[in-house]
Write a protein that holds these residues in place. Structure first.
Motif, PDB file in Angstrom:
ATOM      1  N   UNK A  11       0.878  -1.082   0.088  1.00 50.57           N
ATOM      2  CA  UNK A  11      -0.115   0.082   0.104  1.00 50.57           C
ATOM      3  C   UNK A  11       0.922   1.260   0.114  1.00 50.57           C
ATOM      4  N   UNK A  12       0.610   2.256  -0.596  1.00 48.10           N
ATOM      5  CA  UNK A  12       1.110   3.608  -0.762  1.00 48.10           C
ATOM      6  C   UNK A  12       0.573   4.497   0.441  1.00 48.10           C
ATOM      7  N   UNK A  13       1.606   4.993   1.374  1.00 50.27           N
ATOM      8  CA  UNK A  13       1.268   5.697   2.386  1.00 50.27           C
ATOM      9  C   UNK A  13       1.799   6.964   2.321  1.00 50.27           C
ATOM     10  N   UNK A  14       0.972   8.122   2.592  1.00 51.19           N
ATOM     11  CA  UNK A  14       1.861   9.603   2.658  1.00 51.19           C
ATOM     12  C   UNK A  14       1.472  10.064   4.001  1.00 51.19           C
ATOM     13  N   UNK A  15       2.584  10.706   4.757  1.00 51.18           N
ATOM     14  CA  UNK A  15       2.547  11.008   6.234  1.00 51.18           C
ATOM     15  C   UNK A  15       3.505  12.161   6.326  1.00 51.18           C
ATOM     16  N   UNK A  21       3.547  12.218  15.919  1.00 50.39           N
ATOM     17  CA  UNK A  21       2.591  11.543  16.838  1.00 50.39           C
ATOM     18  C   UNK A  21       2.223  10.301  16.220  1.00 50.39           C
ATOM     19  N   UNK A  22       2.419   9.389  16.808  1.00 50.86           N
ATOM     20  CA  UNK A  22       2.412   7.772  16.387  1.00 50.86           C
ATOM     21  C   UNK A  22       1.540   7.067  17.180  1.00 50.86           C
ATOM     22  N   UNK A  80       0.672   9.243  12.030  1.00 50.88           N
ATOM     23  CA  UNK A  80       0.917   8.040  11.508  1.00 50.88           C
ATOM     24  C   UNK A  80       0.511   6.900  12.403  1.00 50.88           C
ATOM     25  N   UNK A  81      -0.148   6.018  11.809  1.00 50.69           N
ATOM     26  CA  UNK A  81      -0.711   4.792  12.731  1.00 50.69           C
ATOM     27  C   UNK A  81       0.211   3.551  12.179  1.00 50.69           C
ATOM     28  N   UNK A  99      -9.131   8.136   8.081  1.00 52.14           N
ATOM     29  CA  UNK A  99      -8.980   9.235   8.973  1.00 52.14           C
ATOM     30  C   UNK A  99      -7.588   9.789   8.833  1.00 52.14           C
ATOM     31  N   UNK A 100      -6.708   8.701   8.792  1.00 52.13           N
ATOM     32  CA  UNK A 100      -5.285   9.056   9.167  1.00 52.13           C
ATOM     33  C   UNK A 100      -4.373   8.119   8.172  1.00 52.13           C
TER      34      UNK A 100
END
Length: 268
Positions: A11-15, A21-22, A80-81, A99-100
């Motif tokens: 999966x592509x994740x942008x953060x 705040x993790x 980031x989660x 949401x995140x």
């Protein structure tokens, strides 16, 4: 600044990088993040994230591994989660990613565990600390006890009996110690096993884990009835967690598991 990465399931994740705040929803990953000196950045965990003791209690529990408190997670405002494919459900990921930013790790082997630590370092701008942790674990693993060719079952549940099977970190660690796990031939990663199947497996040892089912001394008698010539051993399940527990595991195995020329594995 924003950073885009591909997580361990593609999966592509942008953060926001580095994340300040993790939220971590996997015990082994939470433990790893603390080991990478991210104590100030971790703002949420699961109630099963119990390591490192004395530090993790200061972080709010905002979820289980199979359930979440969305409002509690929203309250800590993570940028980031981090979840893990086995520990957390697809439904949790699908809800949270609305949401995140959500990064999904996947750990099914000892090599995957090392990759996870390296990736956590990359995600959080703690690459050097991650490399140092991996190097220390590699050094410790050179001293793992050897049980070459001994047949073992690792039991995680009762009624029904469930064991560790293929494509799991626990099985990979057993193989690293030289064990043969016949249950990797069964369907599923945690197959249900009958007493007859235990007998047919011709085990040298059966390891009874302290979690998720809390096996006690009284349960050893059950397995001796099923397999009178197989030695039941109570084992601390936390020593089969990936992350910093991998360091502790080696000394635990050296202390509590001894091999000799007899059939049995002998705990001190």
């Amino acid at each position: 600044m924003n950073k885009t990465v591909v997580d361990q399931v593609g999966r592509s994740v942008t953060f926001t990088f580095p994340p300040k705040r993790i939220v971590s929803l996997c015990p082994g990953i939470t433990d790893t993040l603390f080991a990478l000196n991210l104590e100030e950045e971790i703002v949420g965990r699961t109630r099963f994230c119990i390591h490192p003791k004395g530090k993790v209690k200061n972080v709010p529990a905002v979820a289980g591994t199979k359930d979440i408190k969305l409002e509690a997670i929203q309250n800590v405002q993570p940028d980031l989660i981090i979840v893990e494919k086995e520990e957390n459900t697809k439904e949790i990921v699908e809800e949270l990613e609305k949401h995140f930013p959500v990064y999904v790790a996947e750990v099914q082997s000892v090599d995957d565990a090392f990759r996870m630590i390296e990736d956590m370092g990359s995600l959080t701008d703690r690459g050097e600390a991650a490399s140092q942790l991996n190097a220390a674990i590699h050094e410790q693993f050179e001293s793992l006890p050897k049980a070459t060719g001994k047949r073992v079952g690792y039991v995680i549940w009762r009624k029904p009996y469930m064991v560790v099977g293929k494509d799991t970190y626990i099985n990979s660690l057993l193989e690293k110690m030289g064990f043969i796990n016949p249950f990797i031939e069964a369907n599923g990663r945690y197959p249900v096993v009958t007493p007859d199947e235990f007998q047919s497996a011709a085990l040298d040892y059966v390891l009874l884990a302290s979690e998720p089912f809390p096996f006690k001394e009284k349960h050893s008698a059950e397995f001796l009835e099923i397999m009178p010539t197989t030695k039941p051993i109570l084992i601390d399940g936390e020593m089969f967690w990936y992350g910093p527990r991998m360091m502790e595991a080696v000394s635990y195995f050296q202390k509590h598991l001894r091999f000799n020329s007899s059939k049995f594995l002998n705990p001190l």
